[in-house]
Design a protein around this motif. Structure first.
Motif, mmCIF file in Angstrom:
data_model
loop_
_atom_site.group_PDB
_atom_site.id
_atom_site.type_symbol
_atom_site.label_atom_id
_atom_site.label_comp_id
_atom_site.label_asym_id
_atom_site.label_seq_id
_atom_site.Cartn_x
_atom_site.Cartn_y
_atom_site.Cartn_z
ATOM 1 N N VAL A 104 10.511 83.063 31.475
ATOM 2 C CA VAL A 104 11.221 82.726 32.710
ATOM 3 C C VAL A 104 12.659 82.285 32.442
ATOM 4 C CG1 VAL A 104 9.139 82.109 33.961
ATOM 5 C CG2 VAL A 104 10.331 80.358 32.647
ATOM 6 N N TRP A 105 13.026 82.132 31.165
ATOM 7 C CA TRP A 105 14.417 81.791 30.857
ATOM 8 C C TRP A 105 15.332 82.939 31.275
ATOM 9 C CZ3 TRP A 105 18.328 78.976 30.480
ATOM 10 C CH2 TRP A 105 19.461 79.336 29.748
ATOM 11 N N PRO A 106 16.348 82.682 32.109
ATOM 12 C CA PRO A 106 17.145 83.778 32.688
ATOM 13 C C PRO A 106 18.110 84.442 31.730
ATOM 14 C CG PRO A 106 17.977 81.652 33.430
ATOM 15 C CD PRO A 106 16.707 81.375 32.691
ATOM 16 N N GLY A 107 18.408 83.845 30.584
ATOM 17 C CA GLY A 107 19.302 84.485 29.632
ATOM 18 C C GLY A 107 20.690 83.871 29.603
ATOM 19 N N GLU A 108 21.445 84.193 28.553
ATOM 20 C CA GLU A 108 22.758 83.584 28.349
ATOM 21 C C GLU A 108 23.782 83.935 29.434
ATOM 22 O OE1 GLU A 108 23.610 81.243 26.325
ATOM 23 O OE2 GLU A 108 21.563 81.178 25.577
ATOM 24 N N PRO A 109 23.831 85.181 29.948
ATOM 25 C CA PRO A 109 24.802 85.459 31.013
ATOM 26 C C PRO A 109 24.626 84.543 32.224
ATOM 27 C CG PRO A 109 23.962 87.510 30.119
ATOM 28 C CD PRO A 109 23.138 86.417 29.512
ATOM 29 N N VAL A 110 23.381 84.285 32.614
ATOM 30 C CA VAL A 110 23.144 83.374 33.740
ATOM 31 C C VAL A 110 23.527 81.948 33.353
ATOM 32 C CG1 VAL A 110 21.368 82.359 35.222
ATOM 33 C CG2 VAL A 110 21.349 84.802 34.751
ATOM 34 N N ALA A 111 23.225 81.556 32.106
ATOM 35 C CA ALA A 111 23.568 80.206 31.653
ATOM 36 C C ALA A 111 25.077 79.979 31.711
ATOM 37 C CB ALA A 111 23.052 79.987 30.234
ATOM 38 N N LYS A 112 25.866 80.979 31.349
ATOM 39 C CA LYS A 112 27.323 80.846 31.405
ATOM 40 C C LYS A 112 27.817 80.705 32.842
ATOM 41 C CE LYS A 112 28.242 83.376 27.125
ATOM 42 N NZ LYS A 112 28.841 84.594 26.515
ATOM 43 N N VAL A 113 27.197 81.449 33.750
ATOM 44 C CA VAL A 113 27.567 81.329 35.164
ATOM 45 C C VAL A 113 27.231 79.933 35.686
ATOM 46 C CG1 VAL A 113 27.019 82.134 37.493
ATOM 47 C CG2 VAL A 113 27.425 83.788 35.662
ATOM 48 N N TRP B 70 4.452 78.985 44.521
ATOM 49 C CA TRP B 70 5.268 79.745 43.574
ATOM 50 C C TRP B 70 5.585 78.900 42.340
ATOM 51 C CZ3 TRP B 70 10.850 79.138 42.842
ATOM 52 C CH2 TRP B 70 11.405 80.101 41.990
ATOM 53 N N ILE B 71 5.896 77.614 42.549
ATOM 54 C CA ILE B 71 6.200 76.713 41.437
ATOM 55 C C ILE B 71 4.988 76.577 40.514
ATOM 56 C CG2 ILE B 71 6.635 74.295 40.845
ATOM 57 C CD1 ILE B 71 9.144 75.741 41.624
ATOM 58 N N LYS B 72 3.790 76.505 41.087
ATOM 59 C CA LYS B 72 2.576 76.421 40.264
ATOM 60 C C LYS B 72 2.451 77.632 39.351
ATOM 61 C CE LYS B 72 -0.099 73.640 43.564
ATOM 62 N NZ LYS B 72 -1.279 73.623 44.477
ATOM 63 N N ASP B 73 2.763 78.795 39.876
ATOM 64 C CA ASP B 73 2.710 80.012 39.060
ATOM 65 C C ASP B 73 3.752 79.969 37.940
ATOM 66 O OD1 ASP B 73 0.680 80.990 40.631
ATOM 67 O OD2 ASP B 73 2.022 82.139 41.937
ATOM 68 N N LEU B 74 4.928 79.422 38.245
ATOM 69 C CA LEU B 74 5.973 79.325 37.234
ATOM 70 C C LEU B 74 5.555 78.412 36.083
ATOM 71 C CD1 LEU B 74 9.388 79.051 39.138
ATOM 72 C CD2 LEU B 74 8.584 80.926 37.710
ATOM 73 N N ARG B 75 4.891 77.326 36.424
ATOM 74 C CA ARG B 75 4.464 76.379 35.388
ATOM 75 C C ARG B 75 3.531 77.037 34.373
ATOM 76 N NH1 ARG B 75 2.730 71.353 39.286
ATOM 77 N NH2 ARG B 75 4.816 70.557 39.800
ATOM 78 N N ALA B 76 2.763 77.998 34.814
ATOM 79 C CA ALA B 76 1.774 78.623 33.946
ATOM 80 C C ALA B 76 2.388 79.673 33.017
ATOM 81 C CB ALA B 76 0.683 79.269 34.796
ATOM 82 N N GLN B 77 3.663 80.008 33.235
ATOM 83 C CA GLN B 77 4.284 81.051 32.431
ATOM 84 C C GLN B 77 5.016 80.449 31.232
ATOM 85 O OE1 GLN B 77 6.557 83.935 34.701
ATOM 86 N NE2 GLN B 77 5.485 83.364 36.572
ATOM 87 N N SER C 148 14.510 72.875 36.743
ATOM 88 C CA SER C 148 15.145 72.432 35.496
ATOM 89 C C SER C 148 14.173 72.540 34.327
ATOM 90 C CB SER C 148 15.638 70.992 35.635
ATOM 91 O OG SER C 148 16.698 70.901 36.560
ATOM 92 N N ARG C 149 12.880 72.368 34.584
ATOM 93 C CA ARG C 149 11.879 72.448 33.521
ATOM 94 C C ARG C 149 11.760 73.859 32.953
ATOM 95 N NH1 ARG C 149 7.007 68.952 36.396
ATOM 96 N NH2 ARG C 149 8.016 66.907 36.282
ATOM 97 N N VAL C 150 11.894 74.847 33.824
ATOM 98 C CA VAL C 150 11.769 76.220 33.342
ATOM 99 C C VAL C 150 13.119 76.793 32.901
ATOM 100 C CG1 VAL C 150 9.739 76.690 34.721
ATOM 101 C CG2 VAL C 150 11.986 77.188 35.678
#
Length: 400
Positions: free
Chosen positions: A136-145, A124-131, A49-51
């Motif tokens: 890493v935001w997936p974009g509006e099409p994914v948000a709508k899904v 993997w989560i640690k790597d995500l935090r550093a980005q 949820s943070r990313v």
């Protein structure tokens, strides 16, 4: 009439919210304690949820509105650790990801497997935090899904938010600049790795993409078994009581009660829908060279990719040997989606937006829509997918 619907909308939403709150309160009142695997999934949802801060769907998991069973949590943890391991070996290639057959079943999972899987996910989560968030935001099409999945869960169309978690993780692992078609890629991947019941609810934006490939399909009279009655619009058929005297063309079925569509497909995306009976039907595609005479089995060995319902309860994909499908997947309206270039033929329950089965194959022959029925009272009907302005009521067919 619309004013009436608007009047009802708010009280209905309030009722749904009260039901969810009541369920949550009941769980807490019972004092149910979550085990380590359930808590790990909760923490994972919080991290994701943070990313993905522009979507609130995962909050329902880490707020304990949607609690998964322990076996489901363990399978989820193992599967996605395997995904991570596979992507490290073959980065940026979705077709390099493991097939469902490689994933362990619940009764084969031990504590050591789960511990190793958790460590891999945590790294993997640690790597995500550093980005950066934008990367890493997936974009509006994914948000709508995700928004549609959240709504479907609230209204009880899906039992849990597992699909939402899967889509978020899949998207973050993919990490590609082109984000407009991620939901479609996700669907194709799911159907390739899990050909039976891959998705319990296909989100509306993805369903719209499937429906956008709708084509006009009519029955080829010269291919129809002489026992079949075909309506004048060439979109309805059922079995008659007398065999018609018709020319015995080489492309005509004279054993099985089948017919094919007039147009064959050799490339591109194509989608059509069929209303079926409750007892016996056959749907799919026939390869152009396939034999149509006699009662030889219409299966993958003879050039047919089909689903068959027998005796109202036995749904099967006619592979060799055949693949039995759960009764819960039996539809009343079937959506058939062919992506020739991607090598997928998929079947869906139109009313439930549910995936039933997918054939994955590299196509080379032209493919013709196939239709079969032995019912004498219920018509098999080819339908065009309805749009917002199309009337859902159709006139009845008058048989001559």
């Amino acid at each position: 009439m619309m004013q009436c619907f608007h009047f009802m909308a708010k009280p209905t939403k309030n009722l749904a919210a009260k039901i969810k709150e009541s369920q949550k309160k009941t769980k807490k009142d019972k004092g149910e304690l979550l085990d380590e695997d359930q808590l790990f999934v909760l923490d994972l949802a919080r991290e994701l949820s943070r990313v993905c801060q522009r979507s609130s769907v995962l909050e329902h998991i880490w707020n304990e509105d949607d609690i998964w069973s322990t076996p489901l949590c363990r399978v989820f943890i193992l599967q996605w650790a395997l995904m991570l391991e596979s992507k490290q070996k073959k980065p940026m290639k979705t077709d390099g990801w493991p097939a469902m057959e490689e994933w362990k079943q619940p009764d084969m999972i031990n504590d050591q497997d789960v511990l190793q899987a958790k460590n891999m996910i945590l790294n993997w989560i640690k790597d995500l935090r550093a980005q950066p968030e934008q990367s890493v935001w997936p974009g509006e099409p994914v948000a709508k899904v995700l928004e549609d999945l959240q709504s479907a869960w609230r209204w009880g169309r899906v039992p849990n938010l597992l699909t939402a978690m899967e889509l978020v993780m899949w998207t973050l692992m993919l990490q590609q600049p082109e984000k407009d078609n991620i939901p479609q890629q996700w669907l194709m991947w799911k159907q390739r790795t899990q050909n039976i019941g891959a998705i319990s609810y296909i989100p509306q934006p993805v369903w719209d993409w499937i429906s956008d490939a709708a084509v006009e399909v009519t029955l080829d009279l010269d291919s129809a078994n002489p026992d079949l009655l075909i309506c004048s619009d060439e979109k309805r058929m059922r079995c008659g009581f007398e065999r018609k005297d018709v020319p015995n063309y080489h492309q005509r079925f004279d054993g099985w009660w089948c017919a094919v569509g007039v147009q064959g497909f050799g490339s591109g995306r194509h989608y059509w829908e069929v209303e079926v009976g409750e007892r016996d039907w056959r749907l799919g595609v026939a390869k152009e060279p396939s034999l149509r005479k006699g009662f030889k089995s219409l299966n993958t060995n003879t050039g047919y990719l089909t689903l068959r319902l027998e005796r109202g309860t036995e749904l099967k994909a006619l592979t060799v040997p055949f693949t039995a499908l759960p009764q819960g997947l039996i539809p009343r309206k079937v959506g058939i989606y062919l992506d020739y270039d991607q090598g997928q033929l998929s079947f869906y329950d139109v009313d439930k937006h549910l995936h039933i089965y997918t054939y994955n194959e590299s196509f080379t022959d032209k493919l013709f829509p196939l239709f079969g029925t032995v019912e004498i009272l219920k018509d098999l009907v080819i339908r065009a997918p309805p749009d917002k302005t199309q009337c859902l009521w159709s006139s009845s067919c008058l048989w001559s």
